[in-house]
Design a protein around this motif. Sequence first.
Motif, PDB file in Angstrom:
ATOM      1  N   ASN A 320       0.863  -1.189  -0.012  1.00  0.00           N
ATOM      2  CA  ASN A 320       0.044   0.022  -0.070  1.00  0.00           C
ATOM      3  C   ASN A 320       0.925   1.353   0.136  1.00  0.00           C
ATOM      4  OD1 ASN A 320      -2.303  -1.455   0.122  1.00  0.00           O
ATOM      5  ND2 ASN A 320      -2.650  -1.514   2.355  1.00  0.00           N
ATOM      6  N   SER A 321       1.906   1.137   0.187  1.00  0.00           N
ATOM      7  CA  SER A 321       3.127   2.394   0.277  1.00  0.00           C
ATOM      8  C   SER A 321       3.689   2.751  -1.248  1.00  0.00           C
ATOM      9  CB  SER A 321       4.323   2.136   1.280  1.00  0.00           C
ATOM     10  OG  SER A 321       5.179   1.225   0.683  1.00  0.00           O
ATOM     11  N   LEU A 322       3.189   1.761  -2.202  1.00  0.00           N
ATOM     12  CA  LEU A 322       4.003   1.695  -3.435  1.00  0.00           C
ATOM     13  C   LEU A 322       3.287   3.182  -4.183  1.00  0.00           C
ATOM     14  CD1 LEU A 322       4.600  -1.657  -4.307  1.00  0.00           C
ATOM     15  CD2 LEU A 322       6.308  -0.114  -3.908  1.00  0.00           C
ATOM     16  N   PRO A 323       3.924   3.885  -5.142  1.00  0.00           N
ATOM     17  CA  PRO A 323       3.222   4.925  -5.991  1.00  0.00           C
ATOM     18  C   PRO A 323       2.683   4.140  -7.113  1.00  0.00           C
ATOM     19  CG  PRO A 323       5.750   4.851  -6.456  1.00  0.00           C
ATOM     20  CD  PRO A 323       5.546   3.915  -5.243  1.00  0.00           C
ATOM     21  N   ALA A 324       1.932   4.783  -7.905  1.00  0.00           N
ATOM     22  CA  ALA A 324       1.013   4.161  -9.016  1.00  0.00           C
ATOM     23  C   ALA A 324       1.967   3.907 -10.105  1.00  0.00           C
ATOM     24  CB  ALA A 324       0.076   5.105  -9.468  1.00  0.00           C
ATOM     25  N   GLU A 325       3.116   4.428 -10.357  1.00  0.00           N
ATOM     26  CA  GLU A 325       4.155   4.070 -11.269  1.00  0.00           C
ATOM     27  C   GLU A 325       4.555   2.732 -11.115  1.00  0.00           C
ATOM     28  OE1 GLU A 325       6.494   7.378  -9.567  1.00  0.00           O
ATOM     29  OE2 GLU A 325       4.419   6.698  -9.364  1.00  0.00           O
ATOM     30  N   LEU A 326       4.686   2.219 -10.067  1.00  0.00           N
ATOM     31  CA  LEU A 326       5.512   1.005  -9.773  1.00  0.00           C
ATOM     32  C   LEU A 326       4.469  -0.254  -9.568  1.00  0.00           C
ATOM     33  CD1 LEU A 326       8.176   1.267  -7.022  1.00  0.00           C
ATOM     34  CD2 LEU A 326       8.348   0.762  -9.542  1.00  0.00           C
ATOM     35  N   GLU A 327       4.403  -1.391 -10.251  1.00  0.00           N
ATOM     36  CA  GLU A 327       3.304  -2.418 -10.497  1.00  0.00           C
ATOM     37  C   GLU A 327       3.908  -3.745  -9.894  1.00  0.00           C
ATOM     38  OE1 GLU A 327       0.917  -4.424 -14.016  1.00  0.00           O
ATOM     39  OE2 GLU A 327       2.719  -3.389 -14.540  1.00  0.00           O
ATOM     40  N   VAL A 328       2.931  -4.089  -9.020  1.00  0.00           N
ATOM     41  CA  VAL A 328       3.353  -5.469  -8.471  1.00  0.00           C
ATOM     42  C   VAL A 328       3.184  -6.409  -9.588  1.00  0.00           C
ATOM     43  CG1 VAL A 328       2.813  -7.005  -6.465  1.00  0.00           C
ATOM     44  CG2 VAL A 328       2.890  -4.551  -6.143  1.00  0.00           C
ATOM     45  N   ILE A 329       3.971  -7.269 -10.020  1.00  0.00           N
ATOM     46  CA  ILE A 329       3.684  -8.175 -10.965  1.00  0.00           C
ATOM     47  C   ILE A 329       4.061  -9.585 -10.531  1.00  0.00           C
ATOM     48  CG2 ILE A 329       4.400  -6.610 -12.853  1.00  0.00           C
ATOM     49  CD1 ILE A 329       7.149  -8.163 -13.124  1.00  0.00           C
ATOM     50  N   GLN A 330       4.355  -9.750  -9.241  1.00  0.00           N
ATOM     51  CA  GLN A 330       4.407 -11.066  -8.735  1.00  0.00           C
ATOM     52  C   GLN A 330       4.142 -10.990  -7.106  1.00  0.00           C
ATOM     53  OE1 GLN A 330       8.358 -12.712  -9.635  1.00  0.00           O
ATOM     54  NE2 GLN A 330       8.037 -12.868 -11.817  1.00  0.00           N
ATOM     55  N   THR A 331       3.463 -12.208  -6.709  1.00  0.00           N
ATOM     56  CA  THR A 331       3.294 -11.838  -5.155  1.00  0.00           C
ATOM     57  C   THR A 331       3.839 -13.262  -4.708  1.00  0.00           C
ATOM     58  OG1 THR A 331       0.986 -12.498  -5.786  1.00  0.00           O
ATOM     59  CG2 THR A 331       1.304 -10.465  -5.323  1.00  0.00           C
ATOM     60  N   ASN A 332       3.934 -13.389  -3.481  1.00  0.00           N
ATOM     61  CA  ASN A 332       4.203 -14.668  -2.648  1.00  0.00           C
ATOM     62  C   ASN A 332       2.911 -15.313  -2.398  1.00  0.00           C
ATOM     63  OD1 ASN A 332       4.907 -16.305  -0.331  1.00  0.00           O
ATOM     64  ND2 ASN A 332       6.790 -15.623  -0.445  1.00  0.00           N
ATOM     65  N   MET A 333       2.781 -16.607  -2.683  1.00  0.00           N
ATOM     66  CA  MET A 333       1.391 -17.075  -2.398  1.00  0.00           C
ATOM     67  C   MET A 333       1.220 -17.537  -1.171  1.00  0.00           C
ATOM     68  SD  MET A 333       1.259 -19.212  -6.154  1.00  0.00           S
ATOM     69  CE  MET A 333      -0.492 -19.669  -5.838  1.00  0.00           C
ATOM     70  N   ASN A 334       2.282 -17.677  -0.118  1.00  0.00           N
ATOM     71  CA  ASN A 334       1.815 -17.951   1.181  1.00  0.00           C
ATOM     72  C   ASN A 334       1.508 -16.913   1.869  1.00  0.00           C
ATOM     73  OD1 ASN A 334       3.225 -20.568   0.854  1.00  0.00           O
ATOM     74  ND2 ASN A 334       4.961 -19.954   1.262  1.00  0.00           N
ATOM     75  N   ASP A 335       1.915 -15.531   1.475  1.00  0.00           N
ATOM     76  CA  ASP A 335       1.160 -14.579   2.535  1.00  0.00           C
ATOM     77  C   ASP A 335       1.005 -13.422   1.476  1.00  0.00           C
ATOM     78  OD1 ASP A 335       3.696 -13.669   1.696  1.00  0.00           O
ATOM     79  OD2 ASP A 335       4.346 -13.573   3.693  1.00  0.00           O
ATOM     80  N   ASN A 336       0.838 -13.545   0.611  1.00  0.00           N
ATOM     81  CA  ASN A 336       0.217 -12.469  -0.482  1.00  0.00           C
ATOM     82  C   ASN A 336       1.134 -11.187  -0.477  1.00  0.00           C
ATOM     83  OD1 ASN A 336      -1.473 -11.597  -2.553  1.00  0.00           O
ATOM     84  ND2 ASN A 336      -2.612 -10.423  -1.293  1.00  0.00           N
ATOM     85  N   THR A 337       2.269 -11.174  -0.147  1.00  0.00           N
ATOM     86  CA  THR A 337       3.522 -10.048   0.045  1.00  0.00           C
ATOM     87  C   THR A 337       3.946  -9.788  -1.497  1.00  0.00           C
ATOM     88  OG1 THR A 337       4.952 -11.527   0.712  1.00  0.00           O
ATOM     89  CG2 THR A 337       3.961 -10.332   2.432  1.00  0.00           C
ATOM     90  N   VAL A 338       4.684  -8.554  -1.394  1.00  0.00           N
ATOM     91  CA  VAL A 338       5.313  -8.207  -2.714  1.00  0.00           C
ATOM     92  C   VAL A 338       6.374  -9.233  -3.127  1.00  0.00           C
ATOM     93  CG1 VAL A 338       6.376  -6.405  -4.063  1.00  0.00           C
ATOM     94  CG2 VAL A 338       4.363  -5.838  -2.694  1.00  0.00           C
ATOM     95  N   ALA A 339       6.543  -9.821  -4.248  1.00  0.00           N
ATOM     96  CA  ALA A 339       7.718 -10.519  -4.688  1.00  0.00           C
ATOM     97  C   ALA A 339       8.457 -10.113  -5.726  1.00  0.00           C
ATOM     98  CB  ALA A 339       7.103 -12.145  -5.006  1.00  0.00           C
ATOM     99  N   ALA A 340       7.751  -9.030  -6.588  1.00  0.00           N
ATOM    100  CA  ALA A 340       8.516  -8.352  -7.912  1.00  0.00           C
ATOM    101  C   ALA A 340       7.665  -6.996  -8.048  1.00  0.00           C
ATOM    102  CB  ALA A 340       8.631  -9.376  -9.000  1.00  0.00           C
ATOM    103  N   LEU A 341       8.546  -6.155  -8.649  1.00  0.00           N
ATOM    104  CA  LEU A 341       8.422  -4.736  -8.970  1.00  0.00           C
ATOM    105  C   LEU A 341       8.566  -4.528 -10.415  1.00  0.00           C
ATOM    106  CD1 LEU A 341       8.885  -2.928  -5.793  1.00  0.00           C
ATOM    107  CD2 LEU A 341       6.353  -3.423  -6.865  1.00  0.00           C
ATOM    108  N   ARG A 342       7.657  -3.832 -11.221  1.00  0.00           N
ATOM    109  CA  ARG A 342       8.229  -3.291 -12.355  1.00  0.00           C
ATOM    110  C   ARG A 342       7.686  -1.829 -12.594  1.00  0.00           C
ATOM    111  NH1 ARG A 342       9.451  -6.861 -17.688  1.00  0.00           N
ATOM    112  NH2 ARG A 342      10.476  -5.183 -18.896  1.00  0.00           N
TER     113      ARG A 342
END
Length: 380
Positions: A320-342
């Motif tokens: 929730n702290s990320l600006p709009a221009e950074l996209e979360v493209i991968q997530t950790n399936m165990n806890d839904n945390t951010v795994a990759a940014l583009r």
Amino acid sequence: MKAILALEDGTIFEGSSIGATGTATGMVCFNTAVAGYQELITDPASRGQIPVMAYPLIGNYGISEMDNESACPQASALVVTELARLHCNWNSTEDMGSWMQRFNLVGIEGVDCRAIATHIRDNGTMRGCVTTELSAEEAVAAAKAAAPIEGTELVSSVTTAETYLWEGESRAWKLPNKTAGDMTNYCELPAATGKMVVYDFGVTRSTLGTLRRHGFECTVVNANTPAAEVLAMQPDAVFLSGGPGDAAPLTAISAEIAKLVGQLPIVGTGIGHQLLAMAFGGKTQKLPFGHHGANQPVKDERIGHVLITTQNEDFTVEKNSLPAELEVIQTNMNDNTVAALRHKTLPIFTVQYQPSDIAGPKGADSYYTEITKMIQAAKA
């Protein structure tokens, strides 16, 4: 010899000493990997950690110097259910117990590592003490006195002091019944087709090797190198490496990374991924018990594919702290945390995991193919 693992909440586990004698403190975390114990212990991201290996038998294939991720063990101590006295591996050079003694690494065996893992899972990561010389009460006090992982900057303890060009290693297999002249190279390195500046926040040998095998000449620089010095080297891209500790105190470093944004492609892993998020105003947060192991499932939200990844971190980027221009493209399936940014428009792509870990699954190696294409497109 008797040994004790004491946790800061007063929990005590008694066992037998392995490796060196003495006392060590650090953050106790459980690791679910079956293999790769040597890579884990020598990974600079393990600095300040006391890994608890959930797999019951550790050391059964011995030690091979070619598998070190850095020059020496980085973990503070080691906790296992059983340390193998016999090892079988055609490329091993030493048993694990002797290796631990040689590097003064304290350890304990004969404890229920599954019980320790469950305790940490239910109560969160905590500081601990492994000792052969303190009483239980003294060990608990030592655990409580250890530095907490939150707010602790460890990058300065592992980064390179001087800039250097990484020119590869032969890493020759020691084939049975072969002479030195018959040794076969681990990998034939291709001709370099690009220049990469690698910020060393705790870079591993396998990361440098993977970048080199993808055609990048790697110049490794200190973690505090100003952006202007990096730009003066005229690289094709910058790589932000993984490393230990909390990224939050490294505001000066994230400020320099911010100066690189829009100037050239930026890629990275681990704490480098977190520092990139911080450069855009993002924040990090501590995970309850971290991601430690070679079986972390990550979903690529773009195509729906699942990667099994190696991870060794205790912090994540706050989505929730990320600006709009950074996209979360991968997530950790165990806890839904951010795994990759583009970045949506700029050539910027970072991941939380370790795609080049030589002991882990290979599905995440596609990261390097993707960043190579991204960098080539930016040069075109």
